[in-house]
Design an enzyme around this catalytic site. Structure first.
Site, PDB file in Angstrom:
ATOM      1  N   MET A  71      -4.377 -50.599   5.728  1.00 44.22           N
ATOM      2  CA  MET A  71      -4.185 -50.729   4.279  1.00 44.22           C
ATOM      3  C   MET A  71      -3.709 -49.390   3.723  1.00 44.22           C
ATOM      4  SD  MET A  71      -6.771 -52.377   1.509  1.00 44.22           S
ATOM      5  CE  MET A  71      -6.270 -52.603  -0.184  1.00 44.22           C
TER       6      MET A  71
ATOM      7  N   HIS B 275     -12.587 -51.586  -2.429  1.00 42.73           N
ATOM      8  CA  HIS B 275     -11.391 -50.788  -2.159  1.00 42.73           C
ATOM      9  C   HIS B 275     -11.466 -49.479  -2.942  1.00 42.73           C
ATOM     10  CE1 HIS B 275      -9.366 -54.131  -0.211  1.00 42.73           C
ATOM     11  NE2 HIS B 275      -9.514 -54.894  -1.285  1.00 42.73           N
TER      12      HIS B 275
ATOM     13  N   CYS C  96      -6.506 -47.051   1.548  1.00 46.40           N
ATOM     14  CA  CYS C  96      -7.845 -47.496   1.150  1.00 46.40           C
ATOM     15  C   CYS C  96      -8.784 -47.015   2.254  1.00 46.40           C
ATOM     16  CB  CYS C  96      -7.877 -49.021   1.034  1.00 46.40           C
ATOM     17  SG  CYS C  96      -9.544 -49.700   0.809  1.00 46.40           S
TER      18      CYS C  96
ATOM     19  N   HIS D 210     -10.567 -49.539   4.522  1.00 51.20           N
ATOM     20  CA  HIS D 210      -9.688 -50.415   5.294  1.00 51.20           C
ATOM     21  C   HIS D 210      -8.489 -49.678   5.900  1.00 51.20           C
ATOM     22  CE1 HIS D 210     -11.665 -53.134   2.254  1.00 51.20           C
ATOM     23  NE2 HIS D 210     -12.136 -53.531   3.422  1.00 51.20           N
TER      24      HIS D 210
END
Length: 164
Positions: A157, A104, A149, A152
Protein backbone atom coordinates in the site's frame (compact mmCIF):
# COMPACT_ATOMS: atom_id res chain seq x y z
CA UNK A 1 -7.72 29.52 -11.70
CA UNK A 2 -7.49 30.32 -15.41
CA UNK A 3 -11.15 29.30 -15.71
CA UNK A 4 -12.08 31.95 -13.11
CA UNK A 5 -9.83 34.50 -14.76
CA UNK A 6 -11.43 33.79 -18.15
CA UNK A 7 -14.89 34.22 -16.63
CA UNK A 8 -13.86 37.49 -15.00
CA UNK A 9 -12.44 38.74 -18.31
CA UNK A 10 -15.68 37.85 -20.12
CA UNK A 11 -17.65 39.58 -17.36
CA UNK A 12 -15.56 42.76 -17.72
CA UNK A 13 -15.98 42.76 -21.53
CA UNK A 14 -19.75 42.31 -21.22
CA UNK A 15 -19.95 45.11 -18.66
CA UNK A 16 -17.88 47.41 -20.93
CA UNK A 17 -20.20 46.61 -23.83
CA UNK A 18 -23.25 47.36 -21.68
CA UNK A 19 -21.71 50.65 -20.54
CA UNK A 20 -21.23 51.72 -24.19
CA UNK A 21 -24.90 50.95 -24.86
CA UNK A 22 -25.83 52.86 -21.72
CA UNK A 23 -23.98 55.93 -23.03
CA UNK A 24 -25.89 55.72 -26.30
CA UNK A 25 -29.18 55.31 -24.44
CA UNK A 26 -28.40 58.35 -22.29
CA UNK A 27 -28.61 60.55 -25.39
CA UNK A 28 -32.28 59.61 -25.82
CA UNK A 29 -34.91 61.71 -24.09
CA UNK A 30 -34.98 60.76 -20.41
CA UNK A 31 -38.76 60.72 -20.32
CA UNK A 32 -38.80 57.68 -22.58
CA UNK A 33 -40.31 54.61 -20.91
CA UNK A 34 -38.05 52.49 -23.10
CA UNK A 35 -34.95 54.18 -21.61
CA UNK A 36 -36.09 53.54 -18.02
CA UNK A 37 -36.83 49.89 -18.76
CA UNK A 38 -33.44 49.30 -20.45
CA UNK A 39 -31.54 51.08 -17.70
CA UNK A 40 -33.24 48.90 -15.14
CA UNK A 41 -32.44 45.77 -17.16
CA UNK A 42 -28.82 46.91 -17.50
CA UNK A 43 -28.54 47.26 -13.71
CA UNK A 44 -29.93 43.75 -13.25
CA UNK A 45 -27.59 42.25 -15.84
CA UNK A 46 -24.59 44.02 -14.31
CA UNK A 47 -25.45 42.68 -10.84
CA UNK A 48 -25.90 39.12 -12.17
CA UNK A 49 -22.64 39.25 -14.13
CA UNK A 50 -20.70 40.54 -11.13
CA UNK A 51 -22.19 37.78 -8.98
CA UNK A 52 -21.35 35.13 -11.60
CA UNK A 53 -17.76 36.34 -11.81
CA UNK A 54 -17.34 36.22 -8.04
CA UNK A 55 -19.00 32.80 -7.89
CA UNK A 56 -16.76 31.36 -10.61
CA UNK A 57 -13.62 32.78 -9.00
CA UNK A 58 -14.66 31.40 -5.60
CA UNK A 59 -15.33 27.98 -7.10
CA UNK A 60 -11.96 27.99 -8.87
CA UNK A 61 -10.14 28.89 -5.64
CA UNK A 62 -12.05 26.24 -3.70
CA UNK A 63 -11.27 23.55 -6.24
CA UNK A 64 -7.61 24.48 -6.46
CA UNK A 65 -7.20 24.55 -2.69
CA UNK A 66 -8.02 20.84 -2.44
CA UNK A 67 -6.80 19.50 -5.74
CA UNK A 68 -7.09 15.77 -5.06
CA UNK A 69 -8.83 13.26 -2.84
CA UNK A 70 -7.35 9.81 -2.31
CA UNK A 71 -9.26 6.86 -0.82
CA UNK A 72 -7.49 4.78 1.81
CA UNK A 73 -8.54 1.30 0.71
CA UNK A 74 -10.53 0.55 -2.43
CA UNK A 75 -14.32 0.16 -2.51
CA UNK A 76 -13.72 -3.60 -2.91
CA UNK A 77 -11.59 -3.61 0.26
CA UNK A 78 -8.15 -3.89 -1.36
CA UNK A 79 -5.26 -2.43 0.61
CA UNK A 80 -4.40 0.35 -1.85
CA UNK A 81 -4.46 4.12 -2.21
CA UNK A 82 -7.02 5.00 -4.85
CA UNK A 83 -5.80 6.57 -7.06
CA UNK A 84 -2.25 5.50 -6.38
CA UNK A 85 -0.77 8.59 -8.07
CA UNK A 86 -2.17 12.13 -8.11
CA UNK A 87 -0.79 15.18 -9.90
CA UNK A 88 -1.40 18.63 -8.42
CA UNK A 89 -0.07 22.17 -8.67
CA UNK A 90 2.34 23.77 -6.22
CA UNK A 91 0.33 25.17 -3.27
CA UNK A 92 -2.51 22.62 -3.62
CA UNK A 93 -3.58 20.10 -1.00
CA UNK A 94 -4.35 16.39 -1.07
CA UNK A 95 -6.93 14.86 1.26
CA UNK A 96 -6.82 11.16 2.15
CA UNK A 97 -10.15 9.67 3.25
CA UNK A 98 -10.45 6.41 5.17
CA UNK A 99 -12.57 4.12 3.00
CA UNK A 100 -12.05 0.39 3.67
CA UNK A 101 -9.62 -2.08 5.25
CA UNK A 102 -8.61 0.30 8.02
CA UNK A 103 -6.76 1.28 10.15
CA UNK A 104 -4.61 3.36 7.80
CA UNK A 105 -2.20 6.26 7.96
CA UNK A 106 -0.19 8.33 5.47
CA UNK A 107 3.58 8.35 5.97
CA UNK A 108 5.97 10.08 3.58
CA UNK A 109 9.27 8.34 2.87
CA UNK A 110 12.18 10.66 3.73
CA UNK A 111 14.19 9.13 0.86
CA UNK A 112 11.36 9.70 -1.63
CA UNK A 113 10.55 13.42 -1.28
CA UNK A 114 12.22 16.46 -2.93
CA UNK A 115 15.47 17.72 -1.40
CA UNK A 116 14.93 20.05 1.55
CA UNK A 117 11.41 18.78 2.29
CA UNK A 118 10.77 17.42 5.81
CA UNK A 119 8.86 14.16 5.25
CA UNK A 120 7.95 14.00 8.93
CA UNK A 121 6.04 17.30 8.76
CA UNK A 122 4.00 16.02 5.80
CA UNK A 123 3.21 12.65 7.38
CA UNK A 124 0.13 11.67 9.34
CA UNK A 125 1.43 8.89 11.61
CA UNK A 126 -1.74 8.56 13.70
CA UNK A 127 -3.99 5.72 12.60
CA UNK A 128 -7.39 6.49 11.12
CA UNK A 129 -9.69 3.87 12.64
CA UNK A 130 -13.11 4.71 11.21
CA UNK A 131 -14.62 5.16 7.77
CA UNK A 132 -14.77 8.76 6.58
CA UNK A 133 -11.93 10.05 8.76
CA UNK A 134 -9.51 12.16 6.75
CA UNK A 135 -6.17 13.96 6.77
CA UNK A 136 -4.94 16.72 4.46
CA UNK A 137 -1.47 17.85 3.41
CA UNK A 138 -0.55 21.01 1.50
CA UNK A 139 2.37 20.81 -0.93
CA UNK A 140 4.50 23.93 -1.49
CA UNK A 141 7.53 22.40 -3.23
CA UNK A 142 7.51 20.93 -6.73
CA UNK A 143 8.59 17.32 -7.17
CA UNK A 144 7.52 13.74 -6.55
CA UNK A 145 6.55 12.54 -3.08
CA UNK A 146 6.37 8.85 -2.23
CA UNK A 147 4.22 7.71 0.68
CA UNK A 148 2.84 4.53 2.23
CA UNK A 149 0.44 3.17 4.84
CA UNK A 150 2.53 1.92 7.74
CA UNK A 151 0.28 -1.01 8.78
CA UNK A 152 -0.05 -2.19 5.16
CA UNK A 153 3.34 -1.30 3.68
CA UNK A 154 4.22 -5.00 3.43
CA UNK A 155 1.05 -5.53 1.37
CA UNK A 156 2.29 -2.86 -1.08
CA UNK A 157 0.00 0.00 0.00
CA UNK A 158 1.95 2.94 -1.37
CA UNK A 159 1.29 6.01 -3.48
CA UNK A 160 2.77 9.10 -5.09
CA UNK A 161 1.95 12.80 -5.23
CA UNK A 162 3.43 14.67 -8.19
CA UNK A 163 3.58 18.43 -7.63
CA UNK A 164 4.05 20.56 -10.78
Amino acid sequence: LSEGTTTATRTNKMQASMMKKSTVMATRPTGSARFVCRASMQDRITRVMKGAGVGAATLALTLSANAATVKLGSDAGALVFEPSTVTISKGDSVTWVNNAGFPHNVVFDEDDVPDGVDAEKLSHDSLLNAGGQSVTTKFTTSGTYGYYCEPHQGAGMQGKVVVK
